[in-house]
Design a protein around this motif. Structure first.
Motif: not given
Ligand code: SF4
Ligand code: F3S
Ligand code: FES
Length: 248
Positions: A154-155, A170, A202-208, A219, A223
């Protein structure tokens, strides 16, 4: 059929380190952790790696393979071409103890900050009655093996060490969502998620979600619903009125 593969493995401790080159035998059906073990047995006896189950269930062998977080024991060598150089490094978000072993105590600290399941007073164990749909909703989250690869990628904390104090990552935002969705949990998870655990970061990048070895839809199923619950409550006219009247 066996062949020789080229590996670059990160070696070092105390904040210093470098990639070291190895050429090592690979046999059919092997995974990256097998190769690390072969390196220990033949060329680098002091190479540090954490592992336990070798079955994708203990979450210990998280590492970055060609820059991507993966479980060493579940990454088949057949994923790579025979002439490819495979780079193995420790998880980047956590401090290195030695070689591939990181200090993941940030995660345990965050785990401790989430109050445990809080049932209503007067309901005894054995008296809980839940709808099947509520059971199924949290079942997915309980597959977590605590490999911490979602937190690693997570960035919000991967690139910003300073966010670690205010962001639980996450894995633990998912834990809060799981408890908030539990029909018998009465703790105030929503305000805590926002104010203490950094849900808003969390801006919902979904990398997790992409790296989760258990394929949990972190996500979409934890989330985002948690964000919706927080927003619903914030803009609920009754809650708003209650806050106005009682917080004066
Ligand atoms: Fe690992 Fe998935 Fe659990 Fe995150 S949610 S710690 S990626 S198993
Ligand atoms: Fe981070 Fe996952 Fe959100 S990677 S930004 S917690 S969607
Ligand atoms: Fe247990 Fe890899 S050794 S998950």
């Amino acid at each position: 059929m066996s062949y020789k593969a080229k590996f670059k493995v990160w070696r070092g401790e105390g904040g210093e380190g470098r990639l070291e080159d190895f050429t090592v035998e690979v046999n059919e059906g092997e995974v990256v952790l097998d190769i690390i073990h072969r390196l220990q047995a033949t060329q680098a006896p002091d190479l540090a790696v954490r592992w336990n189950c070798k079955a994708g269930k203990c979450g210990s062998c998280s590492m970055e393979i060609n820059g991507k977080p993966r479980l060493g024991c579940m990454t088949r060598m057949s994923t790579f071409s025979e002439d490819e150089t495979i780079t193995v490094t420790p998880m980047r978000t956590f401090p290195v103890i030695k070689d591939l072993v990181t200090d993941v105590s940030y995660n345990y600290q965050k785990a401790r900050e989430v109050p445990s399941f809080t049932p209503p007073s007067g309901v005894q164990p054995g008296e809980y009655r839940m709808q099947q749909i509520d059971v199924e909703r949290s079942q997915e989250f309980r597959k977590c093996i605590e490999c911490f690869m979602c937190n690693n990628v997570c960035h919000v904390i991967r690139d910003h060490e300073e966010n670690k104090t205010n962001f639980s990552g996450p894995r633990f935002l998912m834990r809060i969502a799981e408890l908030d969705m539990h029909p018998y949990d009465v703790a105030d998870r929503q305000e805590a998620a926002q104010e203490e655990h950094g849900l808003g970061y969390c801006n919902i990048t979904k990398c997790c979600t992409e790296v989760c070895p258990e394929h949990i839809k972190i996500t979409d199923n934890a989330l985002i619903p948690m964000k919706e619950r927080v927003v619903d409550r914030k803009y609920d006219p009754l809650v708003w009125l209650g806050n106005k009247i009682f917080r004066r």
